[in-house]
Motif scaffolding. Structure first.
Motif, PDB file in Angstrom:
ATOM      1  N   MET A   1       0.836  -1.182   0.000  1.00 37.50           N
ATOM      2  CA  MET A   1       0.000   0.000   0.000  1.00 37.50           C
ATOM      3  C   MET A   1       0.883   1.248   0.000  1.00 37.50           C
ATOM      4  N   SER A   2       0.521   2.214  -0.793  1.00 38.04           N
ATOM      5  CA  SER A   2       1.318   3.433  -0.882  1.00 38.04           C
ATOM      6  C   SER A   2       1.068   4.339   0.312  1.00 38.04           C
ATOM      7  N   LYS A   3       1.968   5.299   0.466  1.00 35.30           N
ATOM      8  CA  LYS A   3       1.839   6.248   1.563  1.00 35.30           C
ATOM      9  C   LYS A   3       0.681   7.201   1.304  1.00 35.30           C
ATOM     10  N   LEU A   4       0.059   7.648   2.379  1.00 30.20           N
ATOM     11  CA  LEU A   4      -1.013   8.633   2.277  1.00 30.20           C
ATOM     12  C   LEU A   4      -0.405  10.028   2.334  1.00 30.20           C
ATOM     13  N   LYS A   5      -0.935  10.926   1.531  1.00 29.71           N
ATOM     14  CA  LYS A   5      -0.401  12.285   1.485  1.00 29.71           C
ATOM     15  C   LYS A   5      -1.110  13.166   2.505  1.00 29.71           C
ATOM     16  N   THR A   6      -0.318  13.966   3.183  1.00 26.26           N
ATOM     17  CA  THR A   6      -0.825  14.943   4.130  1.00 26.26           C
ATOM     18  C   THR A   6      -1.084  16.247   3.396  1.00 26.26           C
ATOM     19  N   SER A   7      -2.213  16.867   3.666  1.00 28.47           N
ATOM     20  CA  SER A   7      -2.510  18.174   3.093  1.00 28.47           C
ATOM     21  C   SER A   7      -1.686  19.219   3.829  1.00 28.47           C
ATOM     22  N   LYS A   8      -0.701  19.779   3.138  1.00 26.80           N
ATOM     23  CA  LYS A   8       0.222  20.705   3.775  1.00 26.80           C
ATOM     24  C   LYS A   8      -0.443  22.018   4.169  1.00 26.80           C
ATOM     25  N   SER A   9      -1.442  22.451   3.406  1.00 30.00           N
ATOM     26  CA  SER A   9      -2.113  23.712   3.758  1.00 30.00           C
ATOM     27  C   SER A   9      -2.867  23.564   5.074  1.00 30.00           C
ATOM     28  N   ILE A  10      -3.452  22.407   5.309  1.00 28.79           N
ATOM     29  CA  ILE A  10      -4.178  22.182   6.559  1.00 28.79           C
ATOM     30  C   ILE A  10      -3.200  21.976   7.712  1.00 28.79           C
ATOM     31  N   SER A  11      -2.094  21.296   7.453  1.00 31.03           N
ATOM     32  CA  SER A  11      -1.140  21.052   8.530  1.00 31.03           C
ATOM     33  C   SER A  11      -0.467  22.337   9.002  1.00 31.03           C
ATOM     34  N   LYS A  12      -0.405  23.362   8.137  1.00 30.38           N
ATOM     35  CA  LYS A  12       0.162  24.642   8.548  1.00 30.38           C
ATOM     36  C   LYS A  12      -0.841  25.515   9.289  1.00 30.38           C
ATOM     37  N   ARG A  13      -2.121  25.333   9.045  1.00 27.96           N
ATOM     38  CA  ARG A  13      -3.139  26.207   9.632  1.00 27.96           C
ATOM     39  C   ARG A  13      -3.750  25.659  10.911  1.00 27.96           C
ATOM     40  N   PHE A  14      -3.634  24.367  11.146  1.00 28.93           N
ATOM     41  CA  PHE A  14      -4.271  23.735  12.301  1.00 28.93           C
ATOM     42  C   PHE A  14      -3.223  23.000  13.123  1.00 28.93           C
ATOM     43  N   HIS A  15      -3.444  22.956  14.425  1.00 27.32           N
ATOM     44  CA  HIS A  15      -2.542  22.260  15.335  1.00 27.32           C
ATOM     45  C   HIS A  15      -3.358  21.308  16.199  1.00 27.32           C
ATOM     46  N   ILE A  16      -2.743  20.204  16.571  1.00 26.66           N
ATOM     47  CA  ILE A  16      -3.430  19.180  17.354  1.00 26.66           C
ATOM     48  C   ILE A  16      -2.935  19.255  18.789  1.00 26.66           C
ATOM     49  N   THR A  17      -3.872  19.238  19.736  1.00 27.53           N
ATOM     50  CA  THR A  17      -3.518  19.240  21.142  1.00 27.53           C
ATOM     51  C   THR A  17      -3.232  17.820  21.602  1.00 27.53           C
ATOM     52  N   SER A  18      -2.799  17.686  22.837  1.00 31.53           N
ATOM     53  CA  SER A  18      -2.503  16.365  23.370  1.00 31.53           C
ATOM     54  C   SER A  18      -3.765  15.539  23.578  1.00 31.53           C
TER      55      SER A  18
END
Length: 66
Positions: A1-18
């Motif tokens: 199975m190939s790797k899944l791509k992360t949406s870079k625009s979303i990863s820059k605008r949102f942060h995940i808490t613990s």
């Protein structure tokens, strides 16, 4: 199975808490600030959690975040 791509625009605008919440900035804070009241701009400085109904869409765009 190939790797899944992360949406870079979303990863820059949102942060995940613990705890697993997504944190976002308020909109309407970038320009046209002279007509907005200072109290309104002060409230727009806060960060908000993404609504739980929208969380499922973000989980597909951020596959390695959870």
């Amino acid at each position: 199975m190939s790797k899944l791509k992360t949406s870079k625009s979303i990863s820059k605008r949102f942060h995940i808490t613990s705890n697993g919440y997504l944190i976002r900035h308020c909109a309407s804070r970038s320009h046209l600030l002279q007509k907005k009241a200072s109290k309104r701009k002060q409230k727009l400085r806060k960060k908000l959690c993404v609504n739980s109904s929208d969380l499922n869409n973000f989980m597909h765009k951020l596959p390695y975040a959870y």
